[in-house]
Design a protein around this motif. Structure first.
Motif, PDB file in Angstrom:
ATOM      1  N   PHE A 526       0.846  -1.203   0.000  1.00  0.00           N
ATOM      2  CA  PHE A 526       0.000   0.000   0.000  1.00  0.00           C
ATOM      3  C   PHE A 526       0.881   1.254   0.000  1.00  0.00           C
ATOM      4  CE2 PHE A 526      -2.739  -3.260   1.969  1.00  0.00           C
ATOM      5  CZ  PHE A 526      -3.876  -3.124   1.196  1.00  0.00           C
ATOM      6  N   PRO A 527       0.364   2.370  -0.504  1.00  0.00           N
ATOM      7  CA  PRO A 527      -0.925   2.581  -1.163  1.00  0.00           C
ATOM      8  C   PRO A 527      -0.897   2.068  -2.605  1.00  0.00           C
ATOM      9  CG  PRO A 527       0.295   4.613  -1.191  1.00  0.00           C
ATOM     10  CD  PRO A 527       1.134   3.632  -0.407  1.00  0.00           C
ATOM     11  N   VAL A 528      -2.109   1.871  -3.166  1.00  0.00           N
ATOM     12  CA  VAL A 528      -2.201   1.363  -4.527  1.00  0.00           C
ATOM     13  C   VAL A 528      -3.130   2.246  -5.360  1.00  0.00           C
ATOM     14  CG1 VAL A 528      -1.755  -1.035  -3.872  1.00  0.00           C
ATOM     15  CG2 VAL A 528      -4.122  -0.186  -3.940  1.00  0.00           C
ATOM     16  N   ALA A 529      -3.033   2.062  -6.668  1.00  0.00           N
ATOM     17  CA  ALA A 529      -3.967   2.670  -7.614  1.00  0.00           C
ATOM     18  C   ALA A 529      -4.770   1.547  -8.247  1.00  0.00           C
ATOM     19  CB  ALA A 529      -3.214   3.442  -8.694  1.00  0.00           C
ATOM     20  N   MET A 530      -6.064   1.805  -8.530  1.00  0.00           N
ATOM     21  CA  MET A 530      -6.928   0.810  -9.155  1.00  0.00           C
ATOM     22  C   MET A 530      -7.611   1.430 -10.367  1.00  0.00           C
ATOM     23  SD  MET A 530      -8.523  -1.009  -5.747  1.00  0.00           S
ATOM     24  CE  MET A 530      -9.573  -2.114  -6.690  1.00  0.00           C
ATOM     25  N   LYS A 531      -7.608   0.666 -11.496  1.00  0.00           N
ATOM     26  CA  LYS A 531      -8.155   1.189 -12.756  1.00  0.00           C
ATOM     27  C   LYS A 531      -8.910   0.094 -13.486  1.00  0.00           C
ATOM     28  CE  LYS A 531      -3.897   2.653 -13.577  1.00  0.00           C
ATOM     29  NZ  LYS A 531      -2.711   3.208 -14.282  1.00  0.00           N
ATOM     30  N   ILE A 532      -9.996   0.487 -14.132  1.00  0.00           N
ATOM     31  CA  ILE A 532     -10.775  -0.459 -14.917  1.00  0.00           C
ATOM     32  C   ILE A 532      -9.938  -0.986 -16.077  1.00  0.00           C
ATOM     33  CG2 ILE A 532     -11.779   1.191 -16.547  1.00  0.00           C
ATOM     34  CD1 ILE A 532     -13.690  -1.644 -14.790  1.00  0.00           C
ATOM     35  N   VAL A 533     -10.121  -2.255 -16.425  1.00  0.00           N
ATOM     36  CA  VAL A 533      -9.408  -2.855 -17.541  1.00  0.00           C
ATOM     37  C   VAL A 533     -10.413  -3.217 -18.621  1.00  0.00           C
ATOM     38  CG1 VAL A 533      -7.926  -4.734 -18.314  1.00  0.00           C
ATOM     39  CG2 VAL A 533      -7.623  -3.767 -16.025  1.00  0.00           C
ATOM     40  N   SER A 534     -10.351  -2.497 -19.744  1.00  0.00           N
ATOM     41  CA  SER A 534     -11.249  -2.755 -20.867  1.00  0.00           C
ATOM     42  C   SER A 534     -10.653  -2.135 -22.119  1.00  0.00           C
ATOM     43  CB  SER A 534     -12.639  -2.165 -20.617  1.00  0.00           C
ATOM     44  OG  SER A 534     -13.442  -2.260 -21.785  1.00  0.00           O
ATOM     45  N   ALA A 535     -10.591  -2.921 -23.192  1.00  0.00           N
ATOM     46  CA  ALA A 535     -10.094  -2.388 -24.459  1.00  0.00           C
ATOM     47  C   ALA A 535     -11.035  -1.344 -25.032  1.00  0.00           C
ATOM     48  CB  ALA A 535      -9.905  -3.527 -25.462  1.00  0.00           C
ATOM     49  N   GLN A 536     -12.302  -1.333 -24.583  1.00  0.00           N
ATOM     50  CA  GLN A 536     -13.270  -0.358 -25.078  1.00  0.00           C
ATOM     51  C   GLN A 536     -13.237   0.957 -24.302  1.00  0.00           C
ATOM     52  OE1 GLN A 536     -14.543  -3.776 -24.610  1.00  0.00           O
ATOM     53  NE2 GLN A 536     -13.726  -3.926 -26.685  1.00  0.00           N
ATOM     54  N   ILE A 537     -12.391   1.020 -23.265  1.00  0.00           N
ATOM     55  CA  ILE A 537     -12.346   2.233 -22.438  1.00  0.00           C
ATOM     56  C   ILE A 537     -10.908   2.739 -22.384  1.00  0.00           C
ATOM     57  CG2 ILE A 537     -12.937   3.269 -20.213  1.00  0.00           C
ATOM     58  CD1 ILE A 537     -14.826   0.961 -19.719  1.00  0.00           C
ATOM     59  N   PRO A 538     -10.451   3.436 -23.420  1.00  0.00           N
ATOM     60  CA  PRO A 538      -9.085   3.964 -23.391  1.00  0.00           C
ATOM     61  C   PRO A 538      -8.933   5.120 -22.413  1.00  0.00           C
ATOM     62  CG  PRO A 538     -10.212   4.671 -25.388  1.00  0.00           C
ATOM     63  CD  PRO A 538     -11.123   3.695 -24.716  1.00  0.00           C
ATOM     64  N   HIS A 539     -10.037   5.850 -22.159  1.00  0.00           N
ATOM     65  CA  HIS A 539      -9.975   6.990 -21.236  1.00  0.00           C
ATOM     66  C   HIS A 539     -10.728   6.633 -19.970  1.00  0.00           C
ATOM     67  CE1 HIS A 539      -8.053   9.291 -24.317  1.00  0.00           C
ATOM     68  NE2 HIS A 539      -9.024   8.976 -25.153  1.00  0.00           N
ATOM     69  N   LYS A 540      -9.989   6.083 -19.029  1.00  0.00           N
ATOM     70  CA  LYS A 540     -10.598   5.483 -17.837  1.00  0.00           C
ATOM     71  C   LYS A 540     -11.145   6.514 -16.855  1.00  0.00           C
ATOM     72  CE  LYS A 540      -6.666   3.400 -17.516  1.00  0.00           C
ATOM     73  NZ  LYS A 540      -6.211   3.580 -18.913  1.00  0.00           N
ATOM     74  N   THR A 541     -10.492   7.656 -16.761  1.00  0.00           N
ATOM     75  CA  THR A 541     -10.948   8.670 -15.810  1.00  0.00           C
ATOM     76  C   THR A 541     -12.335   9.180 -16.180  1.00  0.00           C
ATOM     77  OG1 THR A 541      -8.668   9.346 -15.377  1.00  0.00           O
ATOM     78  CG2 THR A 541     -10.400  10.899 -14.770  1.00  0.00           C
ATOM     79  N   GLU A 542     -12.551   9.454 -17.479  1.00  0.00           N
ATOM     80  CA  GLU A 542     -13.850   9.950 -17.918  1.00  0.00           C
ATOM     81  C   GLU A 542     -14.961   8.938 -17.672  1.00  0.00           C
ATOM     82  OE1 GLU A 542     -11.042  10.212 -19.401  1.00  0.00           O
ATOM     83  OE2 GLU A 542     -10.811  12.093 -20.514  1.00  0.00           O
ATOM     84  N   ALA A 543     -14.604   7.643 -17.669  1.00  0.00           N
ATOM     85  CA  ALA A 543     -15.598   6.593 -17.436  1.00  0.00           C
ATOM     86  C   ALA A 543     -15.807   6.316 -15.954  1.00  0.00           C
ATOM     87  CB  ALA A 543     -15.172   5.314 -18.154  1.00  0.00           C
ATOM     88  N   GLY A 544     -15.080   7.032 -15.091  1.00  0.00           N
ATOM     89  CA  GLY A 544     -15.187   6.795 -13.652  1.00  0.00           C
ATOM     90  C   GLY A 544     -14.467   5.545 -13.211  1.00  0.00           C
ATOM     91  N   GLY A 545     -13.440   5.136 -13.966  1.00  0.00           N
ATOM     92  CA  GLY A 545     -12.782   3.863 -13.691  1.00  0.00           C
ATOM     93  C   GLY A 545     -11.440   3.957 -13.026  1.00  0.00           C
ATOM     94  N   VAL A 546     -11.163   5.015 -12.270  1.00  0.00           N
ATOM     95  CA  VAL A 546      -9.855   5.180 -11.625  1.00  0.00           C
ATOM     96  C   VAL A 546     -10.043   5.584 -10.156  1.00  0.00           C
ATOM     97  CG1 VAL A 546      -7.666   6.446 -11.639  1.00  0.00           C
ATOM     98  CG2 VAL A 546      -8.780   5.877 -13.803  1.00  0.00           C
ATOM     99  N   ARG A 547      -9.284   4.930  -9.277  1.00  0.00           N
ATOM    100  CA  ARG A 547      -9.227   5.322  -7.867  1.00  0.00           C
ATOM    101  C   ARG A 547      -7.755   5.304  -7.445  1.00  0.00           C
ATOM    102  NH1 ARG A 547     -13.607   5.721  -9.506  1.00  0.00           N
ATOM    103  NH2 ARG A 547     -15.624   5.185  -8.560  1.00  0.00           N
ATOM    104  N   LEU A 548      -7.331   6.329  -6.720  1.00  0.00           N
ATOM    105  CA  LEU A 548      -5.917   6.492  -6.370  1.00  0.00           C
ATOM    106  C   LEU A 548      -5.718   6.543  -4.865  1.00  0.00           C
ATOM    107  CD1 LEU A 548      -4.988   9.278  -8.979  1.00  0.00           C
ATOM    108  CD2 LEU A 548      -4.752   6.799  -9.249  1.00  0.00           C
ATOM    109  N   ASN A 549      -4.456   6.271  -4.451  1.00  0.00           N
ATOM    110  CA  ASN A 549      -4.040   6.415  -3.053  1.00  0.00           C
ATOM    111  C   ASN A 549      -4.907   5.593  -2.100  1.00  0.00           C
ATOM    112  OD1 ASN A 549      -1.753   8.234  -3.192  1.00  0.00           O
ATOM    113  ND2 ASN A 549      -3.215   9.795  -3.869  1.00  0.00           N
ATOM    114  N   LEU A 550      -5.131   4.335  -2.421  1.00  0.00           N
ATOM    115  CA  LEU A 550      -5.922   3.436  -1.570  1.00  0.00           C
ATOM    116  C   LEU A 550      -4.976   2.807  -0.552  1.00  0.00           C
ATOM    117  CD1 LEU A 550      -7.961   1.886  -4.497  1.00  0.00           C
ATOM    118  CD2 LEU A 550      -8.667   3.719  -2.952  1.00  0.00           C
TER     119      LEU A 550
END
Length: 708
Positions: A526-550
């Motif tokens: 720790f701490p870690v970053a977590m991000k959605i994994v999808s080839a259809q979502i190149p822009h993860k932040t706009e999709a709400g798929g990023v969380r930081l400093n966990l």
């Protein structure tokens, strides 16, 4: 010349055939005949082809190229209507003619039908070995030999030769440069390739690079047909110590459209073009006056290391103004040696300013011989590399006498003495200096703009106007759209590809549930970053798929479910492969963007810039065509306006610049190895720690072409 044909038989032929020769006064075919037979000093064999004439100027005419009795002819000059060009070239190839200069218009610049005819010519070249120059061009002029293979009526009047090679695509503006160099060191060879269906600018530059009679190469470019060959030609010129000065038309959207309609070629991105020129040591200028002026200056010996500019004039206000403009442009101002200062003090009135800029005072007007003596003293100073002599007004005969003194001094010096005629009254003095080859500038600003290229450190990497007018395509580090998005790898797959290529990426893995996410977080720490994994979502932040400093297990479990819920709402059709869990890098690192995109002209191009607002608001980026060398990586970073932030400001520790340079080289090798299948690479942000801590891409978008 590796990769380039020997053009000796083209530029200095011993025999030629004129296809489309005409007896009709005023026609292009007649002007071409006159230029070759009357106005040139050509003593080789000339054959004329015109089925409707028996003879022209005492030379017999043949019905076709096939009927010409000679073989092994060097060049065919073709000036017939477009539909008759291909049959004539087929006969040239069958006859074993080495080169053909096609001046006829009506090809790719006119639309699809013309483009198809041009493609047929290119196919003929590949099939037979005939090399074609043109079509849609004014011809070729070798002024060193007094040879005009052109239909231009101006040929007979523009015969001043010299050590400057001129390579252009358009004819009219090339003539402008030729006439701008009507005195002094002029153009020895002018190649103007028009539509370049076969031979083009790279071939001409490469020939001039090895031509012992050419010292500097001036290039007027509208579009880039073959970026790789252009880079090879520029590299050859650099290896042979031949400065290349380039004016590229098409820095704005309007300029791009005009260039494409004129020569039917790729104009390219202004920023990428400028970066490639810089990468290969070429000097880019902004207008025709600067092109001719800089070419002429670079044809002379360059200032010695450490030698600066001296300003000599007889007006105190002019001296101050000239020094101000030169200083603002970053030109090094020379300091006179003690012996030079002592000699000038003995020579000039007691109230003269002996420092640089040197104000000789108006007293010197009464004794013009002092001008010559002053200039000789200044030029003999080892601290001086060039002299600018502003003349603020015309005093008729007095100024003419002073001009004569300047001419006398310049004739005995290897160092350039550059006059600036500031009055709109063009007196005898101006004409005398012009005809003596000094080619006086008409403004201090224009003079300084040209002189700065004698000192490369003073020349800006790119002008603000060129940056502002660059086409939108220059910012190609943005995400792909349409078909490109379908070929985007997921972040985890993209990083796996980078890791395999030796590029360090954060530790981590893909979790399929919240428990796996927790286990991965414990493994990397720790701490870690977590991000959605999808080839259809190149822009993860706009999709709400990023969380930081966990920072703990509960935060990881909550983030896992929160990411899935948010992404499913915003992009319900996306295929989710899981959630990427990675080690979080510490705060305080510099954010950098590194990207690769495919340029229409130069192929894969590397971009680097400071992250955050520096990219989005200031467009603070640098480009290089791939592959790059270590020197390129270093120069790219130092071109950035915010480079000082990497060095450390206000007590900040310097960033790990060495690691960042190494990362740029690794990205270059990775992208080059991928070849045509790589469409885009976007590493943003790249975390750069303090010196010794490394440079690591935190996010990666890799877009591959499904066809490769």
């Amino acid at each position: 010349m590796t990769g380039f044909s020997d053009l000796t038989r083209l530029v200095a032929p011993r025999s030629m055939v004129i296809v489309g020769a005409s007896a009709r006064e005023g026609s292009q075919g007649r002007r071409l005949v006159d230029n070759v037979l009357v106005h040139s000093g050509f003593d080789g064999e000339v054959y004329l082809v015109n089925p409707g004439s028996k003879e022209i100027l005492g030379h017999p005419c043949y019905p076709s190229v096939a009927d010409v009795p000679a073989s092994g002819i060097d060049v065919a000059l073709v000036i017939v209507s477009a539909v008759h060009v291909l049959p004539a070239l087929e006969q040239c190839a069958a006859k074993g003619i080495a080169f053909a200069i096609v001046m006829s218009a009506g090809f790719a610049e006119t639309g699809d039908e013309g483009r198809h005819m041009e493609q047929a010519i290119a196919a003929l070249c590949r099939r037979t070995g005939l090399r074609v120059y043109g079509p849609n061009c004014p011809g070729l002029v070798n002024l060193r030999l007094g040879l005009g293979m052109t239909f231009s009526p101006a040929f007979k009047d523009d015969l001043n030769s010299g050590a400057i090679g001129l390579a252009t695509q358009g004819g009219g503006l090339g003539r402008t440069v030729l006439q701008a160099l009507s005195f002094g060191d002029g153009v020895g060879l002018w190649c103007s390739g028009g539509n370049e269906c076969d031979l083009g600018l790279p071939d001409f530059i490469a020939h001039m690079a090895v031509d012992p009679h050419i010292r500097v190469i001036a290039v007027l470019m509208e579009g880039v047909k073959d970026g790789d060959r252009l880079r090879s030609a520029l590299a050859l010129a650099r290896a042979n110590d031949k400065p290349v000065v380039i004016l590229k038309v098409g820095r704005s959207e309007q300029g791009v459209k005009a260039a494409q309609s004129h020569t039917a070629s790729i104009a390219g991105s202004a920023r990428v073009n400028s970066a490639v020129f810089r990468q290969h040591g070429a000097v880019e200028v902004q207008d025709l006056d600067e092109l001719s002026a800089v070419a002429r200056l670079l044809a002379a010996p360059r200032p010695a290391a450490g030698a600066g500019l001296a300003i000599v004039t007889f007006s105190g206000g002019t001296a101050a103004l000239a020094a101000d403009i030169a200083g603002a442009a970053g030109l090094p101002i020379a300091s006179f040696s003690p012996s030079t200062s002592a000699a000038l003090r003995e020579l000039l009135p007691a109230f003269a300013n002996i420092a640089n800029p040197l104000d000789t005072t108006a007293d010197i007007i009464r004794e013009p011989a002092l001008v010559t003596r002053c200039l000789r003293l200044v030029c003999d100073d080892p601290n001086v590399g060039a002299v600018m002599f502003p003349i603020p007004m015309d005093y008729a005969g007095i100024t003419a006498t002073m001009a004569g003194a300047i001419i006398e001094a310049a004739s005995a010096q290897a160092k350039p003495i550059v006059p600036v005629w500031m009055s709109r009254r063009m007196g005898e003095g101006f004409k005398a200096m012009e005809e003596a080859g000094l080619l006086p500038f008409l403004s201090l600003t224009d003079c300084v703009a040209a002189l700065r290229h004698l000192w490369p450190a003073a020349a800006p990497a790119a002008t603000a106007s060129a940056e502002a007018k660059a086409p939108a395509a220059a910012d190609a580090h943005h995400a792909p759209s349409g078909e490109a998005s379908s070929a985007a790898l997921s972040e985890s797959d993209g990083k796996a590809l980078l890791r395999k290529a030796g590029i360090a990426v954060p530790e981590g893995g893909v979790a399929g549930n919240d428990s796996q996410a927790v286990e991965l977080a414990k493994a990397v720490g720790f701490p870690v970053a977590m991000k959605i994994v999808s080839a259809q979502i190149p822009h993860k932040t706009e999709a709400g798929g990023v969380r930081l400093n966990l920072a703990d297990e509960q935060a990881v479990r909550s983030a896992y479910q929160s990411i899935l819920d948010t992404v499913s709402q915003r992009q319900p059709d996306a295929v989710i492969d899981g959630v990427l869990v990675e080690k979080m890098f510490p705060a305080g690192g510099r954010e950098i963007l590194i990207g690769v995109h495919r340029d229409d002209a130069f192929g894969l191009v590397l971009t680097v810039g400071l992250g955050g607002i520096f990219v989005e608001m200031l467009k603070d980026v640098a480009h290089r065509a791939l592959p790059i060398k270590p020197q390129d990586a270093s120069e790219m970073l130092r071109e950035l306006k915010g480079y000082a932030l990497l060095e450390g400001v206000r007590g900040q520790a310097p960033a790990d610049i060495a690691a960042l340079e190494d990362l740029l080289l690794r990205v270059s090798r990775f992208a080059t190895a991928q070849g045509p299948r790589l469409r885009e690479l976007d590493l943003n942000p790249v975390w750069v720690g303090r010196d010794g801590e490394g440079a690591v891409p935190l996010d990666a978008l890799v877009v591959l072409d499904p066809a490769h």
